[in-house]
Scaffold this motif. Structure first.
Motif, PDB file in Angstrom:
ATOM      1  N   ARG A 110       0.850  -1.189   0.000  1.00 38.37           N
ATOM      2  CA  ARG A 110       0.000   0.000   0.000  1.00 38.37           C
ATOM      3  C   ARG A 110       0.888   1.242   0.000  1.00 38.37           C
ATOM      4  O   ARG A 110       2.066   1.176   0.333  1.00 38.37           O
ATOM      5  CB  ARG A 110      -0.894   0.024   1.247  1.00 38.37           C
ATOM      6  CG  ARG A 110      -1.877  -1.112   1.336  1.00 38.37           C
ATOM      7  CD  ARG A 110      -3.025  -0.914   0.379  1.00 38.37           C
ATOM      8  NE  ARG A 110      -4.048  -1.927   0.564  1.00 38.37           N
ATOM      9  CZ  ARG A 110      -4.094  -3.083  -0.069  1.00 38.37           C
ATOM     10  NH1 ARG A 110      -3.151  -3.377  -0.952  1.00 38.37           N
ATOM     11  NH2 ARG A 110      -5.071  -3.948   0.148  1.00 38.37           N
ATOM     12  N   GLU A 111       0.299   2.382  -0.371  1.00 44.10           N
ATOM     13  CA  GLU A 111       0.986   3.670  -0.282  1.00 44.10           C
ATOM     14  C   GLU A 111       0.135   4.626   0.536  1.00 44.10           C
ATOM     15  O   GLU A 111      -1.089   4.491   0.596  1.00 44.10           O
ATOM     16  CB  GLU A 111       1.241   4.248  -1.678  1.00 44.10           C
ATOM     17  CG  GLU A 111       2.164   3.393  -2.536  1.00 44.10           C
ATOM     18  CD  GLU A 111       2.435   4.004  -3.910  1.00 44.10           C
ATOM     19  OE1 GLU A 111       2.329   5.243  -4.025  1.00 44.10           O
ATOM     20  OE2 GLU A 111       2.749   3.253  -4.847  1.00 44.10           O
ATOM     21  N   THR A 112       0.788   5.587   1.183  1.00 46.63           N
ATOM     22  CA  THR A 112       0.079   6.631   1.910  1.00 46.63           C
ATOM     23  C   THR A 112       0.965   7.863   1.971  1.00 46.63           C
ATOM     24  O   THR A 112       2.074   7.869   1.420  1.00 46.63           O
ATOM     25  CB  THR A 112      -0.316   6.161   3.323  1.00 46.63           C
ATOM     26  OG1 THR A 112      -1.241   7.076   3.889  1.00 46.63           O
ATOM     27  CG2 THR A 112       0.898   6.027   4.237  1.00 46.63           C
ATOM     28  N   ILE A 113       0.482   8.928   2.617  1.00 47.64           N
ATOM     29  CA  ILE A 113       1.280  10.151   2.779  1.00 47.64           C
ATOM     30  C   ILE A 113       1.535  10.377   4.254  1.00 47.64           C
ATOM     31  O   ILE A 113       0.772   9.930   5.117  1.00 47.64           O
ATOM     32  CB  ILE A 113       0.578  11.368   2.152  1.00 47.64           C
ATOM     33  CG1 ILE A 113      -0.822  11.567   2.768  1.00 47.64           C
ATOM     34  CG2 ILE A 113       0.474  11.209   0.640  1.00 47.64           C
ATOM     35  CD1 ILE A 113      -1.530  12.829   2.308  1.00 47.64           C
ATOM     36  N   ARG A 114       2.620  11.099   4.544  1.00 48.47           N
ATOM     37  CA  ARG A 114       2.995  11.322   5.935  1.00 48.47           C
ATOM     38  C   ARG A 114       2.891  12.796   6.360  1.00 48.47           C
ATOM     39  O   ARG A 114       3.070  13.128   7.520  1.00 48.47           O
ATOM     40  CB  ARG A 114       4.429  10.827   6.169  1.00 48.47           C
ATOM     41  CG  ARG A 114       4.528   9.308   6.269  1.00 48.47           C
ATOM     42  CD  ARG A 114       3.842   8.830   7.532  1.00 48.47           C
ATOM     43  NE  ARG A 114       3.932   7.395   7.726  1.00 48.47           N
ATOM     44  CZ  ARG A 114       2.912   6.577   7.741  1.00 48.47           C
ATOM     45  NH1 ARG A 114       1.695   7.039   7.529  1.00 48.47           N
ATOM     46  NH2 ARG A 114       3.066   5.290   7.949  1.00 48.47           N
ATOM     47  N   LYS A 115       2.612  13.708   5.412  1.00 49.19           N
ATOM     48  CA  LYS A 115       2.399  15.103   5.799  1.00 49.19           C
ATOM     49  C   LYS A 115       1.337  15.715   4.904  1.00 49.19           C
ATOM     50  O   LYS A 115       0.982  15.168   3.854  1.00 49.19           O
ATOM     51  CB  LYS A 115       3.701  15.891   5.748  1.00 49.19           C
ATOM     52  CG  LYS A 115       4.277  16.115   4.364  1.00 49.19           C
ATOM     53  CD  LYS A 115       5.555  16.955   4.460  1.00 49.19           C
ATOM     54  CE  LYS A 115       6.097  17.299   3.063  1.00 49.19           C
ATOM     55  NZ  LYS A 115       7.339  18.104   3.137  1.00 49.19           N
ATOM     56  N   SER A 116       0.850  16.864   5.321  1.00 48.61           N
ATOM     57  CA  SER A 116      -0.228  17.530   4.584  1.00 48.61           C
ATOM     58  C   SER A 116       0.327  18.301   3.394  1.00 48.61           C
ATOM     59  O   SER A 116       1.471  18.776   3.407  1.00 48.61           O
ATOM     60  CB  SER A 116      -0.985  18.492   5.503  1.00 48.61           C
ATOM     61  OG  SER A 116      -1.554  17.799   6.595  1.00 48.61           O
ATOM     62  N   ALA A 117      -0.502  18.392   2.382  1.00 52.04           N
ATOM     63  CA  ALA A 117      -0.128  19.164   1.190  1.00 52.04           C
ATOM     64  C   ALA A 117      -1.400  19.621   0.493  1.00 52.04           C
ATOM     65  O   ALA A 117      -2.418  18.932   0.509  1.00 52.04           O
ATOM     66  CB  ALA A 117       0.727  18.324   0.251  1.00 52.04           C
ATOM     67  N   SER A 118      -1.299  20.802  -0.112  1.00 55.59           N
ATOM     68  CA  SER A 118      -2.428  21.336  -0.866  1.00 55.59           C
ATOM     69  C   SER A 118      -2.012  21.467  -2.317  1.00 55.59           C
ATOM     70  O   SER A 118      -0.864  21.827  -2.625  1.00 55.59           O
ATOM     71  CB  SER A 118      -2.838  22.701  -0.302  1.00 55.59           C
ATOM     72  OG  SER A 118      -3.995  23.182  -0.955  1.00 55.59           O
ATOM     73  N   ALA A 119      -2.923  21.158  -3.230  1.00 54.20           N
ATOM     74  CA  ALA A 119      -2.579  21.207  -4.658  1.00 54.20           C
ATOM     75  C   ALA A 119      -3.778  21.682  -5.461  1.00 54.20           C
ATOM     76  O   ALA A 119      -4.939  21.476  -5.092  1.00 54.20           O
ATOM     77  CB  ALA A 119      -2.126  19.834  -5.139  1.00 54.20           C
ATOM     78  N   GLU A 120      -3.435  22.319  -6.573  1.00 56.77           N
ATOM     79  CA  GLU A 120      -4.451  22.811  -7.492  1.00 56.77           C
ATOM     80  C   GLU A 120      -4.482  21.916  -8.722  1.00 56.77           C
ATOM     81  O   GLU A 120      -3.448  21.550  -9.272  1.00 56.77           O
ATOM     82  CB  GLU A 120      -4.134  24.246  -7.907  1.00 56.77           C
ATOM     83  CG  GLU A 120      -5.113  24.825  -8.914  1.00 56.77           C
ATOM     84  CD  GLU A 120      -4.707  26.215  -9.366  1.00 56.77           C
ATOM     85  OE1 GLU A 120      -5.584  27.011  -9.704  1.00 56.77           O
ATOM     86  OE2 GLU A 120      -3.481  26.488  -9.381  1.00 56.77           O
ATOM     87  N   GLY A 121      -5.653  21.560  -9.113  1.00 56.16           N
ATOM     88  CA  GLY A 121      -5.820  20.792 -10.337  1.00 56.16           C
ATOM     89  C   GLY A 121      -6.714  21.541 -11.299  1.00 56.16           C
ATOM     90  O   GLY A 121      -7.856  21.882 -10.952  1.00 56.16           O
TER      91      GLY A 121
END
Length: 691
Positions: free
Chosen positions: A477-488
């Motif tokens: 599995r994959e996951t993230i360890r910190k927050s991030a904001s992105a524009e699409g």
């Protein structure tokens, strides 16, 4: 073959370590019973019981063989079981149908792991056991040392009833300690009675006194006579030994050579003299409805059969090996399978010797035989008269502990492989086949590597389809360890009606809570009808992460802002915009790889505990605890699945075949960086090759 009454039947399993001569011993018995004209050899692939092509090629027994023969007005159903640990399930099936067992031990190698497993299996199933110390004709054979080792291991209930006579290191004859007579082997007449050798008289007297002691202890009347100083007659000694043997309080030990067919006839006589008939086993416990019931071994009672083995033959169909628990089995009878609750009419009833079927008129209570073409019947099923619908717990099987992925050699053979493996799994209950939905692999599970290799070879021999085994893929599995904001922002204009979707999404770790979507849109900057499309686009992205393409888990996605076009915006455009935002954010949110952690219960003798714990530490395992379990130790640990491929083979090697384990999925944990790099690199290479 004629029908035999219950008291004239002996159901005997041959048990022991691989290579000790069980199959050769069975061959000698068949020869002595005049069933075959000459003894076959395992090395030549000419024995009656080892008839499977893989048994012939590998020179080992792979499947359980039924070998009935008639001797001295008795019927002996010999069950030749494999000694190789990968096929322990076949041994369990054999012991489930047996009333007694002959444990074969080499006079050269002595007590080994297979011997201990055989004793444990007999004790667990309440089966009487005797020991045949084989290979007394070989150099370095030492019968007395093996007897002493057995007594040290299991106590004085292990009782020698024969002593070999050695002349210039030649196995020349034996002393029957019960009858107090000596015999030498004669090429012309077989056994020739001789005086007990003068240098063995005192020794034989000591051994015989022990026999009289244990025989007297088996019966209160004999004990009283013995303590009164009266001498027991030969008939009373034999009766006492039989009582003790049938109850499990005595384990008689005899000597011989299967290869030379020396003292094998005496063993056959001992089986008839001492071994319990089905009547001697007493009432059997079953369940009818919800109530436990005792069922007598009575040929005049209602019919009840137990299927203890199945063979799927591509030419003659399924063969069900049965033990008649009650009643008398005849052609044309109707019965009910109490598992499926379906009625079947019985035909093609026979017995079988190796691969040769033998017609029978009937099978009385306690007898073993074969029924053909019971398509819906499986090993462990009960087949009963409608008046007595009995059920019994299934055969206790070893826990499968090794997985391999099965791939077709020729494209398009996948269905044939699945069908063939399913039939092989009906023959061997320790084999199982399932489809891993995540990796799209067919997984074959069993006890050991050799067992799985044999299954693949049988696929080709029986069903004419080729397959190969590979290491199974691991579902990371994959996951993230910190927050991030992105524009699409998805914008496409190619003349006429265009596509426009725009969203700003914040991504946060959401450990243990899975995927979560939050809508924080205010003022209608993203119309309500497009918000489900954003969520759907994110869910689709979660199926393939940015590191190695594995599913992404435990992420909270909050839709913060966005914009739309009154004409060009659509669900598809906002799904595409969500995907773009997901990809951008994951690259900056410290993506990590998660690996499956499994809980292991490992059962090993004390003397190997240090080696096993050291090996687990090398495999990144965490030891959770250690507790006594019966006469061994149970070690609990958590270990990454990545490290445990083929552990079953390694554990068996470390513990001389005595260790085994159970395992199940526990949770996912973050991979160490070096391990993750290796997995990601392999994934990249795989992706390149597929392109």
């Amino acid at each position: 073959m004629k029908a035999y009454e219950s008291d004239k039947i002996r159901n005997v399993a041959l048990l022991g370590h691989g290579g000790q001569g069980k199959t050769t011993l069975a061959e000698a018995m068949l020869f002595n019973a005049k069933v075959i004209d000459r003894m076959g050899k395992v090395q030549d692939g000419t024995t009656v019981s080892d008839y499977d092509p893989e048994e012939i090629n590998r020179h080992i027994s792979i499947g359980l063989s039924l070998l009935p023969f008639e001797y001295n007005e008795h019927k002996i159903n010999m069950l030749d079981t494999p000694g190789f640990f990968d096929f322990a399930g076949q041994m369990r099936e054999g012991i489930s149908a047996a009333d007694s067992a002959v444990i074969v031990i080499s006079a050269v190698s002595g007590v080994d792991v297979g011997t201990k497993k055989a004793f444990e299996l007999c004790n667990r199933n309440g089966v009487a056991k005797m020991v045949f110390i084989n290979s007394c004709d070989r150099e370095n054979a030492n019968y007395k040392d093996v007897v002493l080792a057995l007594q040290q291991q299991y106590g004085n209930f292990v009782t020698a009833i024969q002593l070999p006579i050695m002349r210039d290191k030649d196995f020349a004859g034996f002393v029957d300690l019960v009858a107090n007579k000596a015999y030498e082997f004669d090429k012309d007449i077989g056994l020739k009675e001789i005086p007990i050798p003068s240098d063995m008289v005192n020794e034989c007297s000591v051994y015989r006194e022990k026999i009289i002691d244990v025989a007297a202890e088996s019966d209160d009347n004999l004990m009283e006579k013995y303590f009164d100083g009266q001498e027991l007659t030969l008939e009373e000694i034999i009766a006492g030994l039989r009582i003790g043997y049938c109850s499990g309080r005595i384990c008689p030990v005899s000597c011989g050579s299967a290869v030379e067919n020396k003292a094998v006839i005496k063993l056959m006589e001992n089986i008839i003299f001492y071994s319990p008939s089905p009547l001697d086993r007493g009432d059997r416990m079953f369940v009818m409805g919800d109530e436990p019931v005792n069922v007598k071994c009575d040929s005049n009672g209602p019919l009840a059969l137990r299927v203890f083995k199945s063979i799927a033959d591509p030419f003659i169909g399924k063969l069900s090996f049965v033990k008649v628990k009650s009643g008398t089995l005849k052609n044309g009878m109707s019965i009910i399978n109490t598992r499926t609750e379906k009625s079947e009419k019985l035909s093609n009833i026979s017995t079988i010797r190796g691969k040769k079927t033998i017609p029978v008129d009937a099978l009385c209570a306690g007898d073993l035989g074969v029924i053909a073409k019971l398509a819906g019947t499986k090993t462990g099923d009960m087949l009963c008269d409608a008046s007595m619908p009995l059920k019994q717990a299934g055969i206790d099987m070893p826990h499968p502990c090794i997985d391999m992925a099965v791939y077709a050699v020729k494209q398009g053979d996948e269905e044939k492989i699945a069908s063939g493996l399913a039939k092989l799994a009906e023959e061997d209950l320790t084999l199982s086949i399932n489809k891993n939905i995540e990796t799209n692999e067919t997984i074959l599970t069993g006890i050991g590597e050799v067992q799985l290799e044999v299954a693949i070879k049988k696929l080709k021999d029986k069903y004419n389809v080729e397959a190969e085994l590979r290491a199974p893929q691991i579902a990371y599995r994959e996951t993230i360890r910190k927050s991030a904001s992105a524009e699409g922002k998805y914008k496409k204009q190619s003349g006429g009606h265009g596509q426009y979707g725009h969203c700003i999404i914040e991504f946060e770790p959401n450990e243990g809570k899975g995927f979560e979507f939050v809508d924080e849109i205010v003022g209608g900057v993203v119309p309500k009808q497009f918000i489900p499309a954003v969520e759907k686009g994110l869910k689709e992205c979660m199926n393939s992460g940015v590191l190695a393409g594995y599913p992404v888990v435990d992420v909270k996605c909050t839709l913060k802002d966005g914009s739309y076009h009154s004409v060009d915006s659509s669900e598809m455009a906002f799904k595409s915009a969500a995907r773009l935002a997901f990809k951008k954010a994951c690259e900056t949110a410290n993506p990590v790889l998660l690996e499956p952690i499994y809980k292991f219960e490992i059962f090993v003798p004390n003397e190997y505990m240090g080696d096993v714990m050291g090996e687990l530490n090398k495999r990144r395992g965490r030891i959770l605890g250690m507790n006594p379990y019966e006469d061994i130790q149970k070690l609990e640990a958590e270990v990454p699945l990545y490290e445990m491929f083929k552990y079953a083979t390694d554990l068996r090697s470390m513990t001389q075949g005595q260790g085994y384990f159970k395992m199940w999925f526990e949770r996912y944990e973050q991979c160490p960086a070096n391990v993750a790099e290796n997995i990601i690199a392999k994934s990249s290479k795989k992706g390149d090759s597929e392109e």
